[in-house]
Design a protein around this motif. Structure first.
Motif, short mmCIF file in Angstrom:
data_model
loop_
_atom_site.label_atom_id
_atom_site.label_comp_id
_atom_site.label_asym_id
_atom_site.label_seq_id
_atom_site.Cartn_x
_atom_site.Cartn_y
_atom_site.Cartn_z
N ILE A 223 -33.08 33.87 6.86
CA ILE A 223 -33.38 32.68 6.06
C ILE A 223 -34.05 31.62 6.93
N THR A 224 -35.12 31.03 6.43
CA THR A 224 -35.75 29.91 7.13
C THR A 224 -34.82 28.70 7.04
N PRO A 225 -34.35 28.19 8.18
CA PRO A 225 -33.37 27.10 8.12
C PRO A 225 -33.92 25.78 7.57
N LEU A 226 -35.11 25.38 8.03
CA LEU A 226 -35.61 24.04 7.73
C LEU A 226 -37.07 24.07 7.27
N ALA A 227 -37.39 23.20 6.34
CA ALA A 227 -38.78 22.97 5.95
C ALA A 227 -39.22 21.63 6.53
N LEU A 228 -40.46 21.59 7.03
CA LEU A 228 -40.96 20.35 7.64
C LEU A 228 -42.45 20.20 7.33
N ALA A 229 -42.83 18.99 6.94
CA ALA A 229 -44.23 18.65 6.70
C ALA A 229 -44.83 18.14 8.00
N GLY A 230 -45.15 19.07 8.91
CA GLY A 230 -45.64 18.68 10.22
C GLY A 230 -46.97 17.95 10.19
N LYS A 231 -47.77 18.21 9.17
CA LYS A 231 -49.08 17.57 9.07
C LYS A 231 -48.97 16.06 8.87
N GLU A 232 -47.92 15.63 8.17
CA GLU A 232 -47.81 14.21 7.83
C GLU A 232 -47.02 13.39 8.84
N LYS A 233 -46.37 14.03 9.78
CA LYS A 233 -45.73 13.40 10.95
C LYS A 233 -44.48 12.59 10.64
N TRP A 234 -44.52 11.72 9.61
CA TRP A 234 -43.34 10.88 9.39
C TRP A 234 -42.06 11.67 9.10
N GLY B 297 -46.22 28.05 9.48
CA GLY B 297 -47.32 27.13 9.19
C GLY B 297 -46.91 25.69 8.99
N PHE B 298 -45.71 25.32 9.47
CA PHE B 298 -45.20 23.96 9.20
C PHE B 298 -46.07 22.87 9.80
N LEU B 299 -46.77 23.16 10.90
CA LEU B 299 -47.58 22.12 11.54
C LEU B 299 -48.74 21.67 10.65
N GLY B 300 -49.17 22.52 9.73
CA GLY B 300 -50.24 22.15 8.83
C GLY B 300 -49.76 21.83 7.43
N ALA B 301 -48.44 21.77 7.24
CA ALA B 301 -47.87 21.57 5.90
C ALA B 301 -47.77 20.09 5.55
N ALA B 302 -48.07 19.77 4.28
CA ALA B 302 -47.87 18.43 3.76
C ALA B 302 -46.47 18.33 3.17
N TYR B 303 -46.15 17.15 2.64
CA TYR B 303 -44.80 16.96 2.09
C TYR B 303 -44.67 17.42 0.65
N SER B 304 -45.51 16.88 -0.25
CA SER B 304 -45.27 17.07 -1.68
C SER B 304 -46.25 18.01 -2.37
N THR B 305 -47.06 18.76 -1.61
CA THR B 305 -48.00 19.70 -2.21
C THR B 305 -47.26 20.97 -2.65
N PRO B 306 -47.89 21.82 -3.47
CA PRO B 306 -47.24 23.06 -3.94
C PRO B 306 -46.83 24.03 -2.83
N THR B 307 -47.39 23.87 -1.64
CA THR B 307 -47.00 24.73 -0.52
C THR B 307 -46.35 23.93 0.61
N GLY B 308 -45.96 22.69 0.30
CA GLY B 308 -45.45 21.79 1.33
C GLY B 308 -43.95 21.86 1.52
N GLN B 309 -43.44 20.87 2.23
CA GLN B 309 -42.02 20.83 2.61
C GLN B 309 -41.09 20.84 1.41
N ALA B 310 -41.32 19.95 0.45
CA ALA B 310 -40.42 19.85 -0.69
C ALA B 310 -40.42 21.12 -1.52
N ALA B 311 -41.60 21.69 -1.74
CA ALA B 311 -41.69 22.92 -2.54
C ALA B 311 -41.02 24.09 -1.84
N THR B 312 -41.11 24.14 -0.53
CA THR B 312 -40.48 25.22 0.22
C THR B 312 -38.97 25.22 -0.01
N VAL B 313 -38.38 24.04 -0.02
CA VAL B 313 -36.94 23.95 -0.31
C VAL B 313 -36.69 24.17 -1.80
#
Length: 431
Positions: free
Chosen positions: A192-203, A255-271
């Motif tokens: 299981i992937t432990p954590l999702a992160l939007a690395g592209k957006e930094k905050w 691919g977390f370093l290029g992931a955004a937060y709220s896009t369909p393939t981003g951090q929130a969607a991954t969770v």
């Protein structure tokens, strides 16, 4: 939940242009005291409630206030977040702020107060402001004085998938950092992937370092570092070392370093789609997870950021922020009356029920129905310390450097010590 993404955007401090923003608007507060020949006082109220349902709810509240105060007229000026910041930067430089204006507290408010542009609300609001949730007012306290009244508050914590935790054999959420790392290892061992992160957006990555700094150096250390312009103390270096240890476990999605937060393939969607077990995010997370992905429903849980063994911080010290209103220096009494109206139990109940904010009036808590939001509110009520988002607590350039340096640490291109050195260098340049 209203507009959680806009709320978070409000918390992002970035270097804003000094121009007039998207729209050139008329000056502020110039005729507020004079009013019209009929004796009406006009108050300009600047806010960022440009999206629904907040826009409609706030407009209705303005009408209600005017009905109760026939000789007061509210002139509402609404700007999207970035345009608002640009316009307010220009107005601050000109020395003329609106009568009532949105504030996130922290570094920008501190600059406005230092310039003598903001009304001291300490005595004028004390009888009713003292009844608000204490942690909600923290971002607007400067040198023991009140310069803003909150209408919203929230905190960052871990949102997790109960089903994936059970699959990995994790019976209860971790309360210590070592326990958290053990949970990450168990999840990885279970495939299981432990954590999702939007690395592209930094905050989103900044949240980890900020909390670890709070847990190792203590919550007061972050304020002291902002004042002294020195972030090189051992506790901050240790925070980076803990984060480096986490990153070395490979806990984030592919691919977390290029992931955004709220896009369909981003951090929130991954969770939200069940493809990662956790994300470190604010109280708006459940809505964004459901908007960007499927959402977890009853499988979604919340727990506070763990304590670090041997650190000076406590698990009851929270990291977060919200929104508030401040007044220009010399604003009419009607503006103070409006703040009191907006912070009343009746208004807060309406805001909680219709716009999804968390209550700042304790008596309005019974409006909350979502169990996860209740859990967040319980943490806020029990908070023994508070730290505003670092990209709001500090000057914009410093906040951006925190985001950038922590992102570099997570990516493996900066050491823990280099992170603290870069932030310190930027802070000193801002002097």
């Amino acid at each position: 939940m209203g507009d959680p993404v806009l709320s978070r955007r409000g918390f992002l401090a970035a270097s804003v242009a000094a121009g007039l923003g998207a729209t050139a608007l008329s000056g502020c507060g110039g005729d507020s005291d004079g009013g019209s020949s009929s004796g009406t006082t006009t108050i300009e109220w600047w806010n960022i409630s440009t999206t629904q349902p907040t826009k409609t709810v706030w407009a209705a509240l303005a009408k209600k206030f005017e009905a109760r105060n026939p000789k007061v007229k509210l002139k509402i000026v609404q700007l999207e977040n970035d345009a608002y910041k640009s316009k307010m930067t220009a107005l601050t430089a000109s020395g003329k702020l609106p009568d009532v204006f949105h504030t996130w507290g922290g570094g920008v408010l501190k600059q406005q107060v230092a310039a003598g542009l903001v009304e001291d609300l300490t005595s004028g609001t004390k009888p009713w402001a003292d009844t608000l949730l204490p942690v909600a007012g923290q971002p607007y306290l400067l040198d023991g004085k009140v310069y803003g009244i909150p209408f919203d508050i929230g905190m960052i914590g871990f949102w997790y998938n109960k089903s994936l935790f059970r699959k990995a054999g994790i019976t209860t959420p971790p309360t210590t950092w070592s326990g958290f790392l053990d949970a990450v290892r168990k999840l990885k061992s279970a495939g299981i992937t432990p954590l999702a992160l939007a690395g592209k957006e930094k905050w989103p990555g900044m949240y980890y370092w900020a909390y670890l700094a709070m847990r190792t150096a203590g919550v007061d250390a972050l304020r002291e570092a902002g004042d002294s312009k020195d972030f090189t103390r051992p506790g901050f270096v240790a925070a980076g070392q803990h984060l480096k240890e986490l990153a070395a476990l490979g806990p984030f999605q592919k691919g977390f370093l290029g992931a955004a937060y709220s896009t369909p393939t981003g951090q929130a969607a991954t969770v939200g789609n069940g493809k990662a077990a956790m994300e470190l995010m604010g109280q708006w997370a459940p809505v964004v997870e459901a908007d960007a992905g499927k959402g977890l429903g009853a499988d979604l849980g919340f727990f506070p950021f763990p304590e670090v063994e041997g650190g000076k911080g406590k698990i009851t010290e929270v990291f977060g922020g919200g929104g508030g209103h401040a007044l220009r220096k010399g604003a009419p009494q009607a503006a103070v009356d409006f703040l009191k109206f907006f912070a009343s139990e009746t208004t807060d109940r309406e805001l909680v029920r219709k716009t999804g904010v968390l209550p700042v009036v304790p008596a309005a808590e019974d409006v909350l129905t979502d169990p996860n939001l209740k859990a967040v509110q319980a943490q806020l009520k029990a908070a023994t310390g508070f730290q505003l988002y670092l990209d709001q607590a500090y000057a914009p350039a410093v906040g951006q450097e925190v985001n950038d340096s922590v992102a570099a640490l997570i990516a493996g291109s900066k050491s823990p010590a280099q992170v603290t050195q870069s932030i310190t260098r930027t802070a000193k340049e801002e002097q």
